[in-house]
Design a protein around this motif. Sequence first.
Motif, PDB file in Angstrom:
ATOM      1  N   VAL A 112     -15.049  36.312  44.289  1.00 31.96           N
ATOM      2  CA  VAL A 112     -16.006  35.644  43.391  1.00 31.96           C
ATOM      3  C   VAL A 112     -17.144  36.589  43.015  1.00 31.96           C
ATOM      4  O   VAL A 112     -17.676  36.526  41.898  1.00 31.96           O
ATOM      5  CB  VAL A 112     -16.549  34.304  43.955  1.00 31.96           C
ATOM      6  CG1 VAL A 112     -15.410  33.310  44.167  1.00 31.96           C
ATOM      7  CG2 VAL A 112     -17.364  34.490  45.235  1.00 31.96           C
ATOM      8  N   ALA A 113     -17.499  37.505  43.935  1.00 27.45           N
ATOM      9  CA  ALA A 113     -18.514  38.514  43.593  1.00 27.45           C
ATOM     10  C   ALA A 113     -17.940  39.466  42.550  1.00 27.45           C
ATOM     11  O   ALA A 113     -18.632  39.847  41.592  1.00 27.45           O
ATOM     12  CB  ALA A 113     -18.956  39.273  44.844  1.00 27.45           C
TER      13      ALA A 113
ATOM     14  N   ASP B  15     -19.676  35.971  39.621  1.00 26.94           N
ATOM     15  CA  ASP B  15     -20.089  34.565  39.580  1.00 26.94           C
ATOM     16  C   ASP B  15     -21.224  34.372  40.600  1.00 26.94           C
ATOM     17  O   ASP B  15     -20.981  34.299  41.805  1.00 26.94           O
ATOM     18  CB  ASP B  15     -18.883  33.680  39.920  1.00 26.94           C
ATOM     19  CG  ASP B  15     -19.179  32.203  39.723  1.00 26.94           C
ATOM     20  OD1 ASP B  15     -20.291  31.752  40.098  1.00 26.94           O
ATOM     21  OD2 ASP B  15     -18.297  31.503  39.201  1.00 26.94           O
ATOM     22  N   VAL B  16     -22.438  34.320  40.111  1.00 26.81           N
ATOM     23  CA  VAL B  16     -23.617  34.265  40.991  1.00 26.81           C
ATOM     24  C   VAL B  16     -23.594  33.011  41.871  1.00 26.81           C
ATOM     25  O   VAL B  16     -23.763  33.099  43.100  1.00 26.81           O
ATOM     26  CB  VAL B  16     -24.935  34.310  40.172  1.00 26.81           C
ATOM     27  CG1 VAL B  16     -26.153  34.144  41.084  1.00 26.81           C
ATOM     28  CG2 VAL B  16     -25.039  35.623  39.398  1.00 26.81           C
TER      29      VAL B  16
ATOM     30  N   ASP C 265     -31.678  35.398  43.679  1.00 29.80           N
ATOM     31  CA  ASP C 265     -32.295  36.409  42.807  1.00 29.80           C
ATOM     32  C   ASP C 265     -31.686  37.787  43.059  1.00 29.80           C
ATOM     33  O   ASP C 265     -31.417  38.540  42.125  1.00 29.80           O
ATOM     34  CB  ASP C 265     -33.812  36.487  43.067  1.00 29.80           C
ATOM     35  CG  ASP C 265     -34.551  35.296  42.469  1.00 29.80           C
ATOM     36  OD1 ASP C 265     -33.936  34.568  41.664  1.00 29.80           O
ATOM     37  OD2 ASP C 265     -35.725  35.096  42.829  1.00 29.80           O
ATOM     38  N   LEU C 266     -31.513  38.106  44.354  1.00 26.75           N
ATOM     39  CA  LEU C 266     -30.948  39.402  44.741  1.00 26.75           C
ATOM     40  C   LEU C 266     -29.566  39.587  44.117  1.00 26.75           C
ATOM     41  O   LEU C 266     -29.269  40.625  43.510  1.00 26.75           O
ATOM     42  CB  LEU C 266     -30.853  39.431  46.270  1.00 26.75           C
ATOM     43  CG  LEU C 266     -30.483  40.732  46.949  1.00 26.75           C
ATOM     44  CD1 LEU C 266     -31.650  41.696  46.906  1.00 26.75           C
ATOM     45  CD2 LEU C 266     -30.102  40.472  48.427  1.00 26.75           C
TER      46      LEU C 266
ATOM     47  N   LEU D 197     -28.185  42.068  41.198  1.00 28.40           N
ATOM     48  CA  LEU D 197     -27.107  42.993  41.538  1.00 28.40           C
ATOM     49  C   LEU D 197     -25.891  42.797  40.633  1.00 28.40           C
ATOM     50  O   LEU D 197     -25.390  43.759  40.020  1.00 28.40           O
ATOM     51  CB  LEU D 197     -26.711  42.817  43.011  1.00 28.40           C
ATOM     52  CG  LEU D 197     -25.584  43.734  43.508  1.00 28.40           C
ATOM     53  CD1 LEU D 197     -26.015  45.199  43.458  1.00 28.40           C
ATOM     54  CD2 LEU D 197     -25.168  43.369  44.932  1.00 28.40           C
ATOM     55  N   LEU D 198     -25.429  41.544  40.526  1.00 31.34           N
ATOM     56  CA  LEU D 198     -24.219  41.282  39.725  1.00 31.34           C
ATOM     57  C   LEU D 198     -24.457  41.523  38.238  1.00 31.34           C
ATOM     58  O   LEU D 198     -23.525  41.860  37.508  1.00 31.34           O
ATOM     59  CB  LEU D 198     -23.701  39.856  39.975  1.00 31.34           C
ATOM     60  CG  LEU D 198     -23.186  39.580  41.395  1.00 31.34           C
ATOM     61  CD1 LEU D 198     -22.715  38.136  41.524  1.00 31.34           C
ATOM     62  CD2 LEU D 198     -22.057  40.534  41.788  1.00 31.34           C
ATOM     63  N   GLY D 199     -25.723  41.387  37.824  1.00 36.95           N
ATOM     64  CA  GLY D 199     -26.060  41.655  36.418  1.00 36.95           C
ATOM     65  C   GLY D 199     -26.077  43.138  36.082  1.00 36.95           C
ATOM     66  O   GLY D 199     -26.029  43.528  34.917  1.00 36.95           O
TER      67      GLY D 199
END
Lengths: 146, 146
Positions: free
Chosen positions: B31-32, B36-37, B66-67, B71-73
């Motif tokens: 999922v990471a 997908d946050v 938020d972290l 990161l995923l963004g």
Amino acid sequence: MLGFTVVAISLAADSNVEQAVRDADEQWSKVAGARDVDKTVAFYAEDAMVLPPNAPMVTSKPGIRDLWKTLLGSLSDISWKTTHVQAAKSGEMAVLVGTYQLTMKDGTKDKGKYCEVWTKQADGKWKCTTDTFSSDLPASPPTETK
Amino acid sequence: MLGFTVVAISLAADSNVEQAVRDADEQWSKVAGARDVDKTVAFYAEDAMVLPPNAPMVTSKPGIRDLWKTLLGSLSDISWKTTHVQAAKSGEMAVLVGTYQLTMKDGTKDKGKYCEVWTKQADGKWKCTTDTFSSDLPASPPTETK
């Protein structure tokens, strides 16, 4: 009453484990603060893993000794304090989270946090089996001069 | 035979715990990897602690969200794989150590290692209660341009 007794014994066991690992960790911080490489490394189990920032995982006692020898040789003081303990109900492992602070010989200060896994060994002694830590401060390149 | 049965049940329990947390961790990486946050953050317990490198410990779910959102963004892919599992005999907690790799949107690649503590929740689900990770690569300053 039997249920109550079992719960009471279980809580006492958790509390004993927590105190044992907290005490061991406090001693560990003291010997590291005295920059005693051998005594510091003795707190690790034979199969310990250390996950240092900006370097690969270290999975051998000689490798862990080298890491601490370099670290303790480059600093003037280090200490840490555990803030959270999570002990397994079975009493053979516990996870400690806390914060460290250190001063390098050149006066640079660092602070950060750690997560240590402690495991009761066959001889009843608690040893660190997994150790990981990282700075709270923004990254600086390894070649930076202050 | 009773002793043998108890040992056999205990080993089976250890094996079940190890498989359960390995499976959960594999799903987490997926999922990471899909960036997908919400699904990524859902793997953390309500009282989880994240110890990211070069930043203070994060101890709230909104902070953890938020972290991961940041990161995923900023990356195009991420995945990780557990290499070591240490499960408590009591079956309610386990420590996973493994390695990750990621690629930032600007093409920069990173690889490193992690230590995750998983705890069985009251509803029987496994959640990550402590998560820490760091790069294997030399430190670079946060403002560096590639």
